[in-house]
Design an enzyme around this catalytic site. Structure first.
Site, mmCIF file in Angstrom:
data_model
loop_
_atom_site.group_PDB
_atom_site.id
_atom_site.type_symbol
_atom_site.label_atom_id
_atom_site.label_comp_id
_atom_site.label_asym_id
_atom_site.label_seq_id
_atom_site.Cartn_x
_atom_site.Cartn_y
_atom_site.Cartn_z
ATOM 1 C CD GLU A 161 -86.733 45.178 -46.249
ATOM 2 O OE1 GLU A 161 -87.585 45.786 -46.357
ATOM 3 O OE2 GLU A 161 -86.628 44.017 -45.412
ATOM 4 C CD GLU A 281 -84.443 43.683 -41.972
ATOM 5 O OE1 GLU A 281 -85.759 43.475 -42.015
ATOM 6 O OE2 GLU A 281 -83.941 44.814 -41.967
#
Length: 493
Positions: A161, A281
């Protein structure tokens, strides 16, 4: 009454990639016994193939250990003691790592920014050559220990991220692309057949542009890139109460559309058209203290996602398999809204069964809609998963499934809903004890099991899906094999 009619010619599109990968917290947690117990339970029920988590290079794994000798000369040194223990445990559980390169060892970092209770450093390396050397040394060590042909099958993702400031200092895209270039080249130098990808972005404003810019950079710089990674969460604007987070959820259709847009971006590059996309995810909420994760509604949400994410992604890794997890501190209670499918104390949550049901499906898909996926096995029997997500209105769903030409069948159902297989409800009615007695723990483990039922059907069967139900069924031609003299009806009227 909703009716599903199946014929010998029924066919439907369904790609089931739910078992490819599952998420974990940081890798150092694999040194805990409860973590390994939960992992083995998840594997026994759902048979995942890969595992992905943070913290490979965090200081608790102790890999980066530089030193200065008596002459004042600096040397690079690596310690793989804990890495070997973790990898041995994963492989023993039947899992291959989906490697995430991150976070930054403190002695290699360019800054002091950290994230989470366990203080993972999220700044770029002060020296990219030292980072590349560590990546190559780690991969070569793994190849020496487990075999190059084995380790080359482990996908490798660069960071986590980086489009979020907390995970990558200032969310600096140019610095991430530099890190990717260094890392991808190091991976291919160490193990030419290992597959590498990124940019591991989370959703939100500008996230799709990150994917476009990442692929443009890889194309222009002629960098290795074997797949694209991103994340997917369903939570809308949150409301906080104490340490807990509550939010409404997006629809399954909304999340799927976001993933389809990423797919379209990848395919817009002639060089990358058809390249794999991995959702490394996904979950409902993105917060480890959101009570939805403990609920039957979560299980029904996830059923809807597992039914469709294979349309766009080569994998989708649920975050996470268990509640041994410490991003915002050590959990205080067995139920606390943790990401995991298994609560601490080895209590299966409803979502565990969603994965168990989907991951064990076998056969050719003959029907799929917003409530059902049904497959025909090689022996002609049927197997399926049915669900009834209740977002606002709480109502039961009545289904009739026609089985023409199958004759008398044995129907076996396993049911998870608000009334059965709801350990959260039992815990609440116990008074929400913070620390469980042995007896309480035994009851909650039992309450986390589906209700198994059977009946004989002929031509069709009715099933009522309760609120937020997830039901697995098999319908197989009934072939009796009675023992001589055994009369089932003697005592059972």
């Amino acid at each position: 009454m909703n009716r599903i009619t199946l014929t010998p010619d029924s066919r439907a599109s369904f790609t089931n990639n739910a078992a490819f990968c599952v998420g974990t917290g940081r890798m150092g947690l694999a040194l805990h016994k409860e973590y390994l117990d939960q992992l083995n339970m998840a594997q026994e029920l759902a048979h995942f193939q890969h595992i992905r988590g943070h913290g490979l290079f965090c200081d608790d794994m102790a890999i980066y250990q530089p030193y200065t000798d008596e002459n004042g000369v600096e040397h690079e040194r690596y310690n793989f003691t804990y890495l070997d223990r973790v990898m041995d445990s994963y492989l023993a559980a039947g899992l291959r790592p989906f490697i995430e390169l991150g976070f930054m060892p403190e002695k290699m970092a360019s800054g002091t920014q950290t994230i989470f209770y366990w203080k993972g450093n999220t700044t770029p390396p002060a020296d990219h050559e030292k980072w590349a050397a560590m990546v190559k040394a780690t991969l070569r060590h793994l190849a020496e220990r487990y075999g190059e042909s084995e380790v080359s099958q482990w996908p490798c993702e660069v960071w986590n991220e980086p489009n979020l400031r907390g995970f990558w200092e200032n969310a600096d895209k140019e610095k991430y692309l530099q890190l990717y270039a260094t890392s991808a080249r190091a991976v291919k130098e160490a193990l030419p057949r290992m597959r590498v990808g990124g940019p591991a972005i989370c959703g939100g404003e500008g996230s799709q542009q990150w994917v476009r810019d990442f692929l443009t950079f890889c194309r222009d710089e002629k960098l290795p890139v074997d797949f694209v990674t991103r994340h997917a969460y369903m939570g809308n604007t949150p409301e906080r109460k104490g340490r807990y987070l509550y939010h409404d959820m997006r629809t399954v259709e909304s999340l799927l559309e976001e993933m389809q847009e990423t797919r379209r971006i990848i395919d817009s590059f002639p060089e990358y058209r058809g390249m794999e996309m991995h959702i490394t995810e996904f979950n409902t909420s993105y917060n480890p203290f959101c009570p939805i994760h403990d609920t039957n509604q979560n299980a029904a949400f996830i059923a809807g996602l597992l039914a469709c994410l294979g349309d766009v992604a080569a994998s989708y890794s649920y975050w996470t398999f268990g509640d041994v997890f410490e991003e915002q501190g050590v959990p205080l209670r067995p139920f606390h809204g943790g990401f995991g499918m298994i609560a601490n104390g080895m209590i299966a949550k409803p979502t565990m069964w969603t994965f168990a049901f989907f991951n064990n499906l076998k056969g050719e898909c003959v029907y799929r809609d917003e409530h059902a996926v049904i497959l025909r096995r090689a022996d002609g029997s049927l197997e399926g998963v049915l669900w009834n997500l209740c977002r606002v209105e709480r109502a039961k769903l009545d289904l009739t499934i026609d089985l023409p030409g199958m004759g008398e069948c044995s129907l076996i159902t396993r049911t998870v809903d608000e009334d059965v297989c709801n350990p959260l409800k039992v815990w609440h009615e116990m008074g929400q004890p913070e620390s469980l007695s042995r007896d309480q723990l035994a009851v909650l483990r039992q309450a986390g099991q589906p209700l198994a039922q059977s009946r004989i059907v002929n031509g069709s069967f009715d099933v009522t899906l309760g609120e937020n139900a997830v039901v697995h069924f098999t319908a197989a031609p009934r072939r009796c094999q009675p023992d001589y003299g055994y009369d089932y009806h003697w005592y059972v009227k």
